[in-house]
Design an enzyme around this catalytic site. Sequence first.
Site, short mmCIF file in Angstrom:
data_model
loop_
_atom_site.label_atom_id
_atom_site.label_comp_id
_atom_site.label_asym_id
_atom_site.label_seq_id
_atom_site.Cartn_x
_atom_site.Cartn_y
_atom_site.Cartn_z
N VAL A 5 1.09 -1.23 0.13
CA VAL A 5 0.14 -0.11 0.08
C VAL A 5 0.61 1.17 -0.25
CG1 VAL A 5 -2.07 1.07 1.37
CG2 VAL A 5 -1.87 -1.10 1.29
N ASP A 6 2.18 1.53 0.81
CA ASP A 6 2.77 2.47 0.88
C ASP A 6 3.50 2.86 -0.45
OD1 ASP A 6 3.76 4.43 2.53
OD2 ASP A 6 5.58 2.69 3.05
N GLY B 83 -0.65 -7.65 4.94
CA GLY B 83 0.55 -7.87 3.99
C GLY B 83 2.39 -8.34 4.39
N1 AR6 Z 1 -4.70 -1.51 -2.17
C1 AR6 Z 1 -5.20 -1.72 -1.24
N2 AR6 Z 1 -5.02 -2.93 -0.70
C2 AR6 Z 1 -3.74 -3.29 -0.77
C3 AR6 Z 1 -2.62 -2.58 -1.87
C4 AR6 Z 1 -3.68 -1.30 -2.83
N3 AR6 Z 1 -3.14 -1.07 -3.74
N4 AR6 Z 1 -1.93 -3.28 -2.00
C5 AR6 Z 1 -1.22 -4.21 -0.87
N5 AR6 Z 1 -2.78 -3.95 -0.56
P1 AR6 Z 1 0.76 -4.80 3.03
P2 AR6 Z 1 1.35 -4.16 5.61
C6 AR6 Z 1 -3.44 -5.43 0.34
O1 AR6 Z 1 2.08 -5.25 2.59
O2 AR6 Z 1 1.61 -5.70 5.64
C7 AR6 Z 1 5.18 -1.21 3.40
O3 AR6 Z 1 6.50 -2.00 3.07
C8 AR6 Z 1 -2.17 -5.98 0.91
O4 AR6 Z 1 -2.74 -7.23 0.65
O5 AR6 Z 1 0.61 -3.27 1.81
O6 AR6 Z 1 1.30 -3.11 7.09
C9 AR6 Z 1 5.87 -0.76 4.23
O7 AR6 Z 1 6.44 0.23 4.04
C10 AR6 Z 1 -2.70 -6.02 2.14
O8 AR6 Z 1 -3.77 -6.99 2.72
O9 AR6 Z 1 1.20 -3.44 4.36
C11 AR6 Z 1 6.08 -1.91 5.03
O10 AR6 Z 1 7.89 -1.64 5.32
C12 AR6 Z 1 -2.97 -5.11 2.89
O11 AR6 Z 1 -2.55 -4.07 1.42
C13 AR6 Z 1 5.29 -2.86 5.16
O12 AR6 Z 1 5.57 -2.52 3.68
C14 AR6 Z 1 -1.55 -4.89 3.86
O13 AR6 Z 1 -0.34 -5.19 3.21
C15 AR6 Z 1 3.78 -2.70 6.31
O14 AR6 Z 1 3.40 -4.07 6.08
#
Ligand code: AR6
Length: 170
Positions: A32-33, A123
């Site tokens: 997401v970030d 994620g």
């Molecule tokens: N829109 C909505 N949901 C999403 C998207 C999107 N564009 N992309 C992924 N997801 P994550 P975390 C989902 O990894 O676990 C980064 O490097 C994904 O499938 O984004 O909190 C940061 O800088 C999952 O269900 O976040 C941190 O270092 C959810 O969003 C780390 O990742 C969260 O996945 C944070 O990890």
Amino acid sequence: MEITLVEGDITTQRVDAIVNAANSSLLGGGGVDGAIHRRGGPAILEECRALRASRYGKGLPTGQAVATTAGKLPARWVIHTVGPVWSATEDRSALLRDCYANSLRVADELGAATVAFPLVSAGIYGWPVEDAVRQALGVLGAATPARVTEARLVLFGAETLRVAERVRAG
Ligand code: AR6
């Protein structure tokens, strides 16, 4: 406050504020970030750097939340929060709940009526999806913000939406 579940991409949501699943550096990452910084443009990172230089010299602590501009995104604000990394041996769920509670509080203080959340920690940080949904719905379901009228949980992919709907149905 109404809670809605939708499948989609957080960066395209037409809401007042979107929540970023950031890391404590506030300087970007994957998931997401990465998507938010890529599509929102450099204005977001500029404000994040300023926050690091002022209030958050050591980084944003896990569970806390802070807002910046949303740059070129349809939303007006990005609320950055840092979820806990999943641990099989330690219960870190209070920190995950803090992410939702603090992000919602920041949104309410900004005057946002609609806020979209990703599934924080589910994620790269490895949190099991079903429990991540349970924690999110637990906090949002009990919240009584003054100004936020919709909290939208944005699930990435049809399977994740299906899991979320099943958890909500109990
Ligand atoms: N829109 C909505 N949901 C999403 C998207 C999107 N564009 N992309 C992924 N997801 P994550 P975390 C989902 O990894 O676990 C980064 O490097 C994904 O499938 O984004 O909190 C940061 O800088 C999952 O269900 O976040 C941190 O270092 C959810 O969003 C780390 O990742 C969260 O996945 C944070 O990890």
